[in-house]
Motif scaffolding. Structure first.
Motif, PDB file in Angstrom:
ATOM      1  N   SER A  16       1.275  -1.310   0.185  1.00  0.00           N
ATOM      2  CA  SER A  16       0.029  -0.165  -0.046  1.00  0.00           C
ATOM      3  C   SER A  16       1.235   1.173   0.180  1.00  0.00           C
ATOM      4  O   SER A  16       0.430   2.319  -0.762  1.00  0.00           O
ATOM      5  CB  SER A  16      -1.258  -0.075   1.039  1.00  0.00           C
ATOM      6  OG  SER A  16      -0.055  -0.347   2.218  1.00  0.00           O
ATOM      7  N   THR A  17       1.930   1.154   0.645  1.00  0.00           N
ATOM      8  CA  THR A  17       2.967   2.468   0.875  1.00  0.00           C
ATOM      9  C   THR A  17       3.173   2.313  -0.986  1.00  0.00           C
ATOM     10  O   THR A  17       3.230   3.721  -0.874  1.00  0.00           O
ATOM     11  CB  THR A  17       3.988   2.306   1.537  1.00  0.00           C
ATOM     12  OG1 THR A  17       3.465   2.223   2.908  1.00  0.00           O
ATOM     13  CG2 THR A  17       5.060   3.891   2.241  1.00  0.00           C
ATOM     14  N   SER A  18       3.780   1.699  -1.787  1.00  0.00           N
ATOM     15  CA  SER A  18       4.396   2.317  -2.369  1.00  0.00           C
ATOM     16  C   SER A  18       3.116   2.356  -3.728  1.00  0.00           C
ATOM     17  O   SER A  18       3.724   3.476  -4.615  1.00  0.00           O
ATOM     18  CB  SER A  18       4.870   0.772  -3.335  1.00  0.00           C
ATOM     19  OG  SER A  18       4.433  -0.292  -3.477  1.00  0.00           O
ATOM     20  N   ARG A  19       2.219   2.451  -3.373  1.00  0.00           N
ATOM     21  CA  ARG A  19       0.937   2.793  -4.391  1.00  0.00           C
ATOM     22  C   ARG A  19       0.420   3.630  -4.170  1.00  0.00           C
ATOM     23  O   ARG A  19      -0.638   3.949  -4.661  1.00  0.00           O
ATOM     24  CB  ARG A  19      -0.625   1.579  -3.951  1.00  0.00           C
ATOM     25  CG  ARG A  19      -0.084  -0.159  -4.602  1.00  0.00           C
ATOM     26  CD  ARG A  19      -0.851  -1.128  -5.319  1.00  0.00           C
ATOM     27  NE  ARG A  19      -1.648  -1.118  -3.641  1.00  0.00           N
ATOM     28  CZ  ARG A  19      -1.547  -2.486  -3.383  1.00  0.00           C
ATOM     29  NH1 ARG A  19      -0.384  -3.147  -3.211  1.00  0.00           N
ATOM     30  NH2 ARG A  19      -1.822  -2.068  -1.583  1.00  0.00           N
ATOM     31  N   GLY A  20       0.670   4.648  -2.656  1.00  0.00           N
ATOM     32  CA  GLY A  20      -0.071   6.012  -2.449  1.00  0.00           C
ATOM     33  C   GLY A  20      -1.303   5.396  -1.654  1.00  0.00           C
ATOM     34  O   GLY A  20      -1.588   6.567  -1.397  1.00  0.00           O
TER      35      GLY A  20
END
Length: 118
Positions: free
Chosen positions: A44-48
């Motif tokens: 989720s962090t890399s996908r924003g």
């Protein structure tokens, strides 16, 4: 240090490859030391899409361990923790490591927006 935003617009600190290596090495619950070839931020962090309570999903590319599939290395790593406070944390967020071998790296690259950590 890299910073990304969560879904609420708050800054999330993302560790560098050197910091990832340090997190893995200093964890007293991990007996085996794996040389890290590459590290990717995923999830989720890399996908924003991270929430304020989301963890950091770090995918580690390591040399193969004789007689073990990479999923077994990940499972054995996670089995060492009996509570969340034992797991590594970076800038207030829990870090979740998953292990991959070089011949599986294409699976990482097919994920939505993996970020290579330098």
């Amino acid at each position: 240090m890299l910073y990304l935003n969560d879904s609420a617009g708050n800054a999330i600190a993302v560790p560098s490859l050197k910091e990832v290596t340090h997190l893995l090495r200093r964890n007293l619950w991990v007996k085996r030391q794996y040389p890290i070839l590459r590290a990717y931020l995923a999830g989720s962090t890399s996908r924003g899409e991270a929430r304020p309570d989301s963890d950091l999903d770090i995918l580690l590319v390591i040399n193969p361990v004789r007689g073990k599939r990479s999923i077994s290395v990940s499972e054995q790593y996670h089995a060492r923790f009996t509570s969340d406070h034992q797991k590594p944390h970076f800038a207030g967020r829990q870090v979740d490591f998953q292990f991959y071998y070089p011949d599986e790296e294409s699976r990482i690259l097919k994920m939505k927006n993996p970020i290579l950590l330098a």
